[in-house]
Design a protein around this motif. Structure first.
Motif, PDB file in Angstrom:
ATOM      1  N   LYS A   1       0.831  -1.214   0.000  1.00  0.00           N
ATOM      2  CA  LYS A   1       0.000   0.000   0.000  1.00  0.00           C
ATOM      3  C   LYS A   1       0.860   1.256   0.000  1.00  0.00           C
ATOM      4  CE  LYS A   1      -2.252  -1.732   3.480  1.00  0.00           C
ATOM      5  NZ  LYS A   1      -3.155  -1.895   4.643  1.00  0.00           N
TER       6      LYS A   1
ATOM      7  N   GLU B   1       0.987   3.764  -3.282  1.00  0.00           N
ATOM      8  CA  GLU B   1       0.076   4.843  -2.916  1.00  0.00           C
ATOM      9  C   GLU B   1       0.064   5.979  -3.925  1.00  0.00           C
ATOM     10  OE1 GLU B   1      -0.843   7.695   0.966  1.00  0.00           O
ATOM     11  OE2 GLU B   1       1.053   6.587   0.829  1.00  0.00           O
TER      12      GLU B   1
ATOM     13  N   GLU C   1      -8.717  -6.587  -0.085  1.00  0.00           N
ATOM     14  CA  GLU C   1      -8.201  -5.223   0.027  1.00  0.00           C
ATOM     15  C   GLU C   1      -7.486  -4.798  -1.248  1.00  0.00           C
ATOM     16  OE1 GLU C   1      -5.645  -2.511   3.203  1.00  0.00           O
ATOM     17  OE2 GLU C   1      -5.310  -4.691   3.120  1.00  0.00           O
ATOM     18  N   PHE C   2      -6.696  -5.699  -1.803  1.00  0.00           N
ATOM     19  CA  PHE C   2      -5.991  -5.358  -3.032  1.00  0.00           C
ATOM     20  C   PHE C   2      -6.965  -5.231  -4.202  1.00  0.00           C
ATOM     21  CE2 PHE C   2      -3.571  -6.449  -6.893  1.00  0.00           C
ATOM     22  CZ  PHE C   2      -2.622  -5.432  -6.836  1.00  0.00           C
TER      23      PHE C   2
ATOM     24  N   TYR D   1      -8.289  -1.859  -4.219  1.00  0.00           N
ATOM     25  CA  TYR D   1      -7.290  -0.920  -4.727  1.00  0.00           C
ATOM     26  C   TYR D   1      -7.266  -0.925  -6.256  1.00  0.00           C
ATOM     27  CZ  TYR D   1      -2.758   0.712  -6.337  1.00  0.00           C
ATOM     28  OH  TYR D   1      -1.768   1.349  -7.032  1.00  0.00           O
TER      29      TYR D   1
ATOM     30  N   SER E   1      -7.952   2.549  -8.266  1.00  0.00           N
ATOM     31  CA  SER E   1      -6.681   3.244  -8.489  1.00  0.00           C
ATOM     32  C   SER E   1      -6.593   3.980  -9.806  1.00  0.00           C
ATOM     33  CB  SER E   1      -5.519   2.247  -8.412  1.00  0.00           C
ATOM     34  OG  SER E   1      -5.529   1.399  -9.552  1.00  0.00           O
TER      35      SER E   1
END
Length: 338
Positions: free
Chosen positions: A74, A78, A98-99, A102, A106
């Motif tokens: 992360k 970021e 969680e990924f 992202y 993103s």
């Protein structure tokens, strides 16, 4: 981020040529086929000192993620924006919820080297590649080859048709293949379980229909099941989505549709649509006529009118177009849907 990104990576007698078309690309294959070499060359090309002799010609900003002992993924990712990010093998975090969140938020493109499906990511069956090599003089030229492009020829006298979709797609195909038994697996993740527990002993020629734009993480399991159960004679058809079929057939149309269908990657912003399937759903919902507004839950009879069934018939693989004219006593024909 949207668009198609090309890469040409040169180092000594090695050349890698490939395109990244969608926001999620899977690169798989056996050891010693060039996957790790490609990642290493891309990573070294980003080092400050340019003495490595590696040339990368691309229209993309790119980054290679390598595991760090002092920073989490992360923290590392970021500030990465509008980039093609490559991941080497054995990063277990890519399989976490969680990924997956992202990736969806993103706005980056991702290329994963992995031998295992990433179950939480909706990627296309068309964006799963292996690396092939040929020789151009003394040069080793490596290119991406679609893994699931070609399938064996199978019979088109189907006893059973199974759709991934339990809503609008299932409703349409139940009307379209009106002389065949049509059932729903009730979701992409349930296809194998559904096939494995079939109670119909007469189902020995089965057609499976799924949304190819988001079925990538399940395709290996379905193909392996098909090979392990040859008595079921399973054929797989993977249009982008049912909504894509409606657009392709011009059941729903608008001025820029042809340009979009010819080159979707130039129009699909990945931050807004993590898969192309969602984008095509957005178009159908936006441009469908108010008199027969499209919804996934309940399909208006307009969409399976004879006029629209005829339109859609013209967009299907030719082996499916006359499926309703076949019977168990008809002559067996061979087919390939890829």
């Amino acid at each position: 981020m949207k668009g198609t990104f090309t890469f040409k990576v040169d180092y000594r007698n090695l050349t890698f040529n490939f395109k990244i078309i969608r926001n999620i690309t899977i690169l798989q294959g056996d050891s010693a086929t060039g996957k790790t070499t490609l990642i290493n060359l891309l990573a070294q090309s980003l080092l400050p000192k340019k003495r490595h002799g590696i040339s990368v010609i691309t229209n993309a900003k790119y980054y290679v993620y390598t595991e760090s002992s002092d920073r989490s993924w992360k923290e590392t990712l970021e500030n990465k924006k509008e980039m093609v990010i490559f991941f080497e093998e054995n990063n277990t975090f890519i399989h976490t919820h969680e990924f997956a969140r992202y990736v969806a938020d993103s706005g980056n493109y991702f290329v994963f080297i992995t031998r295992d499906p990433i179950k939480d990511l909706p990627y296309s069956t068309k964006e799963i590649y292996s690396i092939g090599c040929h020789y151009n003089g003394f040069k080793h030229v490596y290119e991406f080859n679609e893994v699931y492009k070609n399938f064996p020829y199978l019979d088109n006298n189907f006893d059973l048709i199974i759709t991934e979709d339990s809503k609008s797609g299932f409703q349409f195909f139940s009307k379209f293949f009106c002389n065949s038994k049509v059932e729903s697996a009730n979701g992409a993740s349930k296809f194998i379980t559904y096939l494995d527990t079939l109670s119909n002993p007469d189902a020995h020629n089965i057609l499976c229909i799924a949304d190819g734009a988001a079925f990538g993480c399940y395709i290996r399991d379905l193909v392996e099941f098909s090979m392990d159960n040859l008595d079921k004679r399973i054929t797989i058809w993977l249009p982008e989505s049912f909504e894509w079929v409606l657009l392709k057939a011009r059941v729903i149309s608008f001025d820029s549709l042809t340009q979009i269908l010819n080159n979707p990657s130039e129009y699909i912003e990945c931050r807004d649509y993590v898969s192309w399937e969602r984008f095509f759903t957005y178009l159908v919902e936006k441009y469908s006529d108010e008199k027969w507004k499209y919804t996934k839950g309940e399909l208006d009879p307009y969409y399976y009118s004879e006029k629209n069934k005829e339109k859609i018939k013209g967009t299907l693989p030719k082996e499916l177009q006359n499926i309703n004219n076949t019977t168990k006593d008809s002559e067996t024909k061979k087919m390939s849907l890829f």
